[in-house]
Design a protein around this motif. Structure first.
Motif, PDB file in Angstrom:
ATOM      1  N   SER A 738       0.735  -1.386  -0.141  1.00 28.70           N
ATOM      2  CA  SER A 738       0.103   0.146   0.074  1.00 28.70           C
ATOM      3  C   SER A 738       0.757   1.507   0.167  1.00 28.70           C
ATOM      4  CB  SER A 738      -0.349   0.053   1.242  1.00 28.70           C
ATOM      5  OG  SER A 738      -1.846   1.206   1.766  1.00 28.70           O
ATOM      6  N   ALA A 739       0.247   2.447  -0.716  1.00 24.91           N
ATOM      7  CA  ALA A 739       1.057   3.956  -0.627  1.00 24.91           C
ATOM      8  C   ALA A 739       1.197   4.545   0.458  1.00 24.91           C
ATOM      9  CB  ALA A 739       0.492   4.360  -2.198  1.00 24.91           C
ATOM     10  N   ARG A 740       0.456   4.097   1.028  1.00 19.89           N
ATOM     11  CA  ARG A 740       0.538   4.609   2.575  1.00 19.89           C
ATOM     12  C   ARG A 740       0.797   4.533   3.179  1.00 19.89           C
ATOM     13  NH1 ARG A 740      -5.178   3.335   6.768  1.00 19.89           N
ATOM     14  NH2 ARG A 740      -4.988   4.246   8.178  1.00 19.89           N
ATOM     15  N   ALA A 863      -4.921   6.455   0.703  1.00 17.99           N
ATOM     16  CA  ALA A 863      -3.364   6.224   0.115  1.00 17.99           C
ATOM     17  C   ALA A 863      -3.789   6.898  -1.305  1.00 17.99           C
ATOM     18  CB  ALA A 863      -3.205   4.988  -0.507  1.00 17.99           C
TER      19      ALA A 863
END
Length: 1003
Positions: A738-740, A863
């Motif tokens: 995840s881009a988070r 994200a």
């Protein structure tokens, strides 16, 4: 008769007939023969040796005659034997058919010899009496009867032996002694060529039971019932209701007619009833006036028709006394008249109430807006104050002001929500959403509060729950947060568990059940029925320990009902509570919101889970089971190491170990070090499950031998990503983590700069979600509820970016954006990002026409929201002109050439559709690139910008993230009239396109 006996009889007749034929033939032939013989014998006698010649001739003649007769006789015998054989076969076939006929009869059939021994019983006899055929084969006929009836039965059979056809109603006896009522017919016959007795029994049990039921119904019926003879209509029987209602005795009624009893109070009704009976033979539901014995008149609902009973024809009459009902109907008519008058008065009162309610709702909305406006100023200015140098005491006061202001703002939002519901002006969103992501986002918002109290917050979603739904995810979050926040508030130790299950579903809809269970103080039984009423609290005293307005549960109840569901609770003081709600959603095809599939099948992956809390183990175990992993759950560290070692030594090592930070017998980091100290366990990947990660924790976790960590409460996507990595999925086409960024791991300059974000969102839950997401990324966020408040906030504070909901009361996002653009001069351009539940074609153009810079579709993904804010803040900081554009600095993190999982999700995992999309893209893209190159060479910036926009959209649909980003940068440079910047980006764009073609070839 037996076939062999018949054959012997026929042969005897043949022998007698044969003798007669021989005599006849001999007599017929003797006359001419004698004449010839006489003449011949005379001549021969006169010859020498004449007497001997005569003897020889006579012998020859006699031999010939007998030979001729024998030939004729044999032929006749053969013909007769053939006829006998054919007749015998016919008789056997007939007898077989006769036996089959007996076997298929529903009546019992018994055959006995004249001595009374059974020769044959059919299947109905075996089935009804319960004896086996073997038992019946050796049983005397009289043993079929009860002992007390055998003498009477014997007399019946004696009469039959005298060739009298006899009938009787003597019962039979079953194997267990139960008597079976039957009607018996007895006659003599022949069986297997011997005299026999045939008995046919008709089972009367069903008829008797039906008769008994009729008698019971007749006697005990509350309606007046009578039987009268046909056709003279004299009463032959009446029931108790007839006697009690009309006041007659049975003796006074039996044998009388209705005319003699004067039962009809109206002569015209009597004539009408008699006419209908003569015409159709029946009458039904006729309202009749009936005279009692004492002369009183009753109103009855009368029916009559001809029926059969006891082998005779009767008229059966039924009458229901409706006198009381008629009196009630009259009262009801009067009551209805009174109600109509009252209804007219009530309508006037309703109109007055609606007017008052509308005025109240309008007042609440106006007051909420008027209060929020200065409150936003207080919160915003307090935020600015906190950015200055303050003493510790001053900072404490300022933070208290801000916290109190935010609490008051939440209260105002609750009141506004309640007023919308009361006035029926609350509208639910109708958008596609992912149920797991929605609930997990809600759990994330509550995680810090649960962690502060030392509570375990668990989230369980059953595998059979449909996740791709259409409805209002914001309101789902609102109910979950309301219920779970209360659970955390009233729980000091233990767990709070959110459990989502499927209640029911069909092809189009799913009903979801969400329960929130805690181990808190519980709710007294006398308070539970009031909890969902507005402004009601469990403890309403001024000295209560727990605060609150009592609106949250009432709003949640109304929201659940608007979504086609309901709410409820179960609780026991001192043992915790369970609040639950249901909601009905439209099911959507998997694909739009489906999570990327791992490039490696997780089925069979061996995972060990070490966690001291049973609820946490259950959550992780349910997720692992849904992916087909082979897993084991343990609650302490002392057990974990031996399990891992034994598995490794037996040739089935665990690939992954998920370890809780604090296990009751050992620290999670220390357990990781012990595992790493064993050489046979080096291949096992370790991941820490931790409640909260602070600055520097990631380094300590890595130094202890862990491959990474997973935030608790566990999110399905994060756990899956970690397992995918452990399974060896690390190529470019694999699903990326995840881009988070995780809390505590963000150290970018953008966080440190404390950029100010203004969030415009009227839905309190959506507002809360966006606030918490951005706060976790380190941004300072202020929230307002409509377009007017946006303009007020911008007039007071210099915000760096505005996140604008499009549909808001008072002033929507489009109008507010146009007002912003009108007020700001050429020196400053604040980025405005639209947040809209609609994602249809043309929506982006509508947003851009209003002056917005970009847009996000709801439900907002963390994200994507963070990436959007970061990108636009970066552009606002560096300027849109891209004058100093350096191709080597265009991307801080490399984007994938081809997001395979995302592309196939958009294609709904349809291989044929995916291949068609690839073919179309590869055919169209070269044409567009050639047009872009020509436009840049001709210096046509506007045309090049439009082509770059089309390429950007096409690349996004294909999952070509790197190509899409470069197309966006070319488009932005075109908007700034930066022709050189566009030309600088073109070679890099071509390289990424070539790389994309190679990635698309396998598709």
């Amino acid at each position: 008769m037996h076939p062999e006996g018949k054959k012997t009889s026929l042969l005897s007749k043949f022998e007698r007939r044969h003798s007669r034929i021989k005599v006849f033939l001999f007599a017929a032939a003797s006359v001419p023969v004698l004449l010839a013989i006489g003449a011949g014998l005379g001549h021969m006698y006169r010859q020498p040796l004449g007497i001997y010649r005569i003897a020889i001739v006579l012998s020859l003649l006699l031999a010939g005659a007998f030979a001729f007769i024998s030939v004729i006789t044999k032929r006749r015998r053969d013909e007769l034997e053939r006829l006998v054989a054919e007749r015998t076969l016919e008789l056997k076939t007939s007898e077989a058919n006769f036996r089959v006929f007996f076997e298929t009869m529903s009546d019992m059939v018994v055959v006995s010899d004249r001595a009374g021994m059974l020769l044959f019983t059919n299947a109905a006899t075996v089935r009804t009496l319960g004896h086996t055929r073997q038992t019946l084969a050796v049983m005397p006929l009289l043993d079929l009867y009860p002992l007390q009836y055998r003498l009477a039965a014997e007399n019946i059979f004696r009469a039959a032996l005298n060739e009298d056809h006899s009938t009787s109603s003597i019962p039979l006896a079953t194997k267990d002694g139960t008597q079976v009522p039957v009607e018996t017919r007895v006659w003599l016959g022949t069986w297997d060529s011997a005299p026999c007795i045939f008995c046919a029994y008709k089972n009367l049990k069903t008829e008797q039971e039906a008769q008994q039921r009729f008698e019971s119904l007749f006697r005990n019926n509350p309606a007046l019932m009578g039987l009268s003879t046909f056709p003279d209509r004299r009463f032959s029987d009446i029931n108790e209701a007839f006697i009690k209602t009309l006041g007659y005795s049975r003796e006074e009624v039996i044998g009388k007619t209705v005319e003699e009893l004067a039962l009809f109070a109206d002569a015209m009704q009597y004539d009408d009833v008699m006419k209908q009976l003569r015409t159709s033979g029946r009458i039904q539901d006729y309202e009749l006036k009936v005279r009692r014995k004492d002369g009183a008149i009753l109103l009855g609902l009368f029916s009559s028709e001809a029926v059969g009973a006891h082998g005779k024809r009767y008229f059966m009459t039924v009458m229901i006394d409706i006198s009381e009902r008629k009196r009630i109907e009259e009262k009801l008519r009067q009551t209805n008249h009174d109600l109509e008058e009252a209804s007219l008065r009530a309508k006037d009162l309703v109109k007055q109430a609606e007017t008052a309610n509308a005025a109240k709702s309008e007042f609440l909305a106006t007051m909420s807006h008027e209060i929020r406006t200065p409150m936003n100023g207080v919160i915003g200015m307090t935020g600015l104050l906190l950015d200055t140098d303050l003493s510790a005491e001053q900072r404490q006061y300022a933070e208290l002001v801000r916290t109190s202001g935010e609490a008051l703002l939440y209260l105002i939002n609750d009141i506004l929500d309640f007023s919308k519901i009361e006035s029926r002006k609350l509208e639910l969103e109708d958008i596609d959403f992912h149920l797991r992501a929605t609930i997990e986002d809600s759990v994330d918002l509550l995680a810090a509060k649960a962690h502060e109290k030392g509570l375990v917050l668990a989230n369980i979603i059953d595998p059979d729950v449909p996740l791709h739904l259409r409805g209002d995810p914001g309101r789902i979050r609102q109910i979950v947060i309301n219920f779970a926040d209360n659970a955390i508030k009233f729980t000091e130790t233990g767990n709070v568990t959110i459990h989502t299950t499927l209640l029911m579903e069909d092809e189009n809809q799913a009903t979801v059940h969400v329960s929130i269970r805690d181990t808190g103080i519980g709710i007294p039984f006398d308070k539970q029925s009031q909890l969902f009423s507005p402004f009601t609290q469990m403890d309403s005293s001024t000295t209560r320990k727990y605060g609150g307005t009592g609106l949250g549960l009432s709003i949640s109840k109304r929201l659940a009902e608007l979504m086609g569901g309901t709410v409820g609770l179960s609780s026991e003081p001192g043992k915790g509570s369970t609040f639950w709600f249901t909601a009905v959603f439209e099911k959507r095809p998997a694909g739009v919101f489906s999570s990327p599939l791992p490039c490696i099948n997780l089925s069979g992956l061996r995972v060990l889970v070490v966690d001291g809390n049973e609820a946490n183990r259950l959550v992780v175990g349910s997720l692992l089971a849904s992916w087909g992993c082979l897993y084991e759950l343990v609650g302490d560290g002392a057990t974990a190491v031996p399990i891992l070692i034994h598995a490794a030594q037996s040739g089935h090592p665990y690939s992954v170990a998920l370890i809780e930070t604090r296990i009751h017998d050992i620290d999670g980091l220390e357990l990781g070090r012990r595992i790493r100290s064993h050489a046979e366990l080096q291949a096992t990947r370790l991941f820490m499950m931790t409640q909260l990660v602070r600055q520097g924790d990631a380094t300590r976790i890595t130094n202890a031998g862990f491959s990474g960590y997973i935030n608790k409460p566990i999110r399905q996507s994060q756990l899956r990503d970690r397992l995918v990595v452990a399974a060896g999925c690390n190529d470019e086409t694999a699903p990326r983590p995840s881009a988070r960024p995780e809390p505590g791991s963000l150290t970018s300059e953008k966080q440190k700069s404390k950029a100010r974000v203004l969030l415009a969102e009227d839905n309190v839950t959506n507002q809360l979600v966006a606030l918490k997401i951005l706060e976790k990324y380190g941004y300072r966020v202020d929230a307002v509820a409509d377009g007017k408040e946006v303009l007020d906030a911008l007039s007071r504070l210099p915000y760096d970016i505005v996140l604008m909901d499009c549909q808001m009361p008072e002033m929507d996002g489009f109008e507010a954006t146009r007002a912003i653009r009108k007020k700001e001069g050429a020196a400053r351009h604040i980025p405005v990002i639209a947040m809209t539940a609609s994602a249809l074609q043309g929506d982006r153009e509508k947003c851009l026409e209003a002056g917005m810079d970009d847009y996000l579709s709801k439900p907002v993904e963390p994200a994507k929201l963070a990436a959007m804010v970061e990108r636009w803040l970066d552009q606002a900081e560096n300027g849109l002109a891209l004058q100093e554009l350096d191709a080597s600095e265009m991307e801080e993190t490399p984007l994938p050439v081809f997001d395979r999982a995302g592309f196939f999700a958009r294609a709904m995992n349809d291989a044929e559709l995916a291949a068609l999309l690839v073919q179309t893209f590869l055919s169209d893209a070269p044409v567009q690139i050639a047009a872009l190159t020509a436009a840049l060479a001709a210096g046509e910036t506007r045309q090049a910008e439009k082509i770059a926009h089309r390429l950007r959209g096409a690349a996004a649909n294909m999952g070509a993230e790197a190509l899409r980003e470069l197309a966006r940068m070319i488009e932005e440079a075109g908007k700034a009239d930066n022709l050189e910047g566009m030309k600088m980006l073109l070679p890099r764009f071509m390289l990424r396109y070539d790389a994309l073609k190679g990635a698309l070839e396998p598709v």
